[in-house]
Design a protein around this motif. Structure first.
Motif, PDB file in Angstrom:
ATOM      1  N   TRP A 103       0.592  -1.259  -0.205  1.00  0.00           N
ATOM      2  CA  TRP A 103       0.000  -0.163  -0.275  1.00  0.00           C
ATOM      3  C   TRP A 103       1.017   1.351   0.489  1.00  0.00           C
ATOM      4  O   TRP A 103       2.224   1.586   0.639  1.00  0.00           O
ATOM      5  N   ILE A 147      -9.470  -5.584   4.298  1.00  0.00           N
ATOM      6  CA  ILE A 147      -9.009  -4.864   5.961  1.00  0.00           C
ATOM      7  C   ILE A 147      -9.437  -5.624   7.854  1.00  0.00           C
ATOM      8  O   ILE A 147     -10.318  -5.969   7.831  1.00  0.00           O
ATOM      9  N   CYS A 190     -11.960  -2.960   0.394  1.00  0.00           N
ATOM     10  CA  CYS A 190     -11.201  -1.558   0.974  1.00  0.00           C
ATOM     11  C   CYS A 190     -12.125  -1.015  -0.090  1.00  0.00           C
ATOM     12  O   CYS A 190     -12.667  -2.098  -0.886  1.00  0.00           O
ATOM     13  N   HIS A 222      -9.536   3.309  -1.047  1.00  0.00           N
ATOM     14  CA  HIS A 222      -7.870   3.570  -0.612  1.00  0.00           C
ATOM     15  C   HIS A 222      -8.800   3.221   1.265  1.00  0.00           C
ATOM     16  O   HIS A 222      -9.832   3.121   1.076  1.00  0.00           O
ATOM     17  N   VAL A 223      -8.299   2.908   2.032  1.00  0.00           N
ATOM     18  CA  VAL A 223      -8.597   2.857   3.563  1.00  0.00           C
ATOM     19  C   VAL A 223      -7.504   4.719   4.302  1.00  0.00           C
ATOM     20  O   VAL A 223      -6.811   4.192   4.739  1.00  0.00           O
TER      21      VAL A 223
END
Length: 201
Positions: free
Chosen positions: A13, A72, A157, A167-168
């Motif tokens: 990421w 996630i 996500c 995105h997170v």
């Protein structure tokens, strides 16, 4: 006070909007976001979806991005105190479309924190509250009142709320509600990532 978190994902990421580079990290202290970090999932080439002429002219489906739907996990052990996943995963905006999307940000901010967060999970731990935002619609695997452990899957996500690509958004706060909270600095596995850095979860 600083809260120590595990990375809430696996794989590669890219770090964006990190307080290692500026505070407030998102350009505002509203909604206790001054210490928040955005993590953008990337593919094997350490890039998001390829940028093409079409990307510069039109919105793109979130499914085109390599991290859309990636798991996630909880970055901390604690209790789920809020969970929402009914918001649509809207199109992604890069190039010229991102300018038009930016013009609508004021409307989302005026609608309040939930409109910015989109689908989210909020976890109360021993030293504060951690929030994971912009999750995929219908992907939550936890419910309010549930105890979760570090590394436990909680969602996927997505691209909901105030998000230009999948995105997170991770932020820590001292209390609820978010509108009355103060931002809490975070480190991940003992360090604070910098903008542009690729981190491996």
């Amino acid at each position: 006070m600083t809260i120590e978190l595990a990375l809430p994902f696996a794989g590669a990421w890219q770090v964006r909007n990190s307080p290692a580079d500026r505070v407030p990290s998102h350009g505002t202290t509203r909604f206790a976001s001054a210490q928040a970090i955005d993590f953008v999932p990337v593919g094997g080439d350490e890039r998001t979806a390829p940028l093409t002429w079409r990307s510069l002219l039109r919105p793109e489906p979130p499914q085109r991005f390599p991290g859309f739907g990636r798991d996630i996990v909880s970055p901390v052990a604690g209790e789920v105190v809020a969970a929402h996943d009914g918001e649509v995963d809207h199109e992604a905006y890069r190039g010229l479309p991102s300018l038009g999307y930016a013009l609508t940000q004021g409307r989302r901010a005026a609608a309040g924190w939930p409109a910015l967060a989109g689908n989210h999970v909020t976890i109360r731990c021993a030293v504060g509250v951690v929030v994971l935002c912009h999750l995929q619609r219908g992907s939550l695997t936890v419910t309010v009142g549930e105890q979760v452990g570090t590394g436990q899957p909680v969602a996927r996500c997505g691209n909901s709320g105030n998000s230009t690509e999948p995105h997170v958004h991770v932020q820590a706060i001292d209390r609820l509600p978010v509108e009355a909270a103060q931002a809490v600095p975070m480190t991940f596995d003992g360090r604070l990532p910098h903008n542009g850095e690729i981190v491996q979860g």
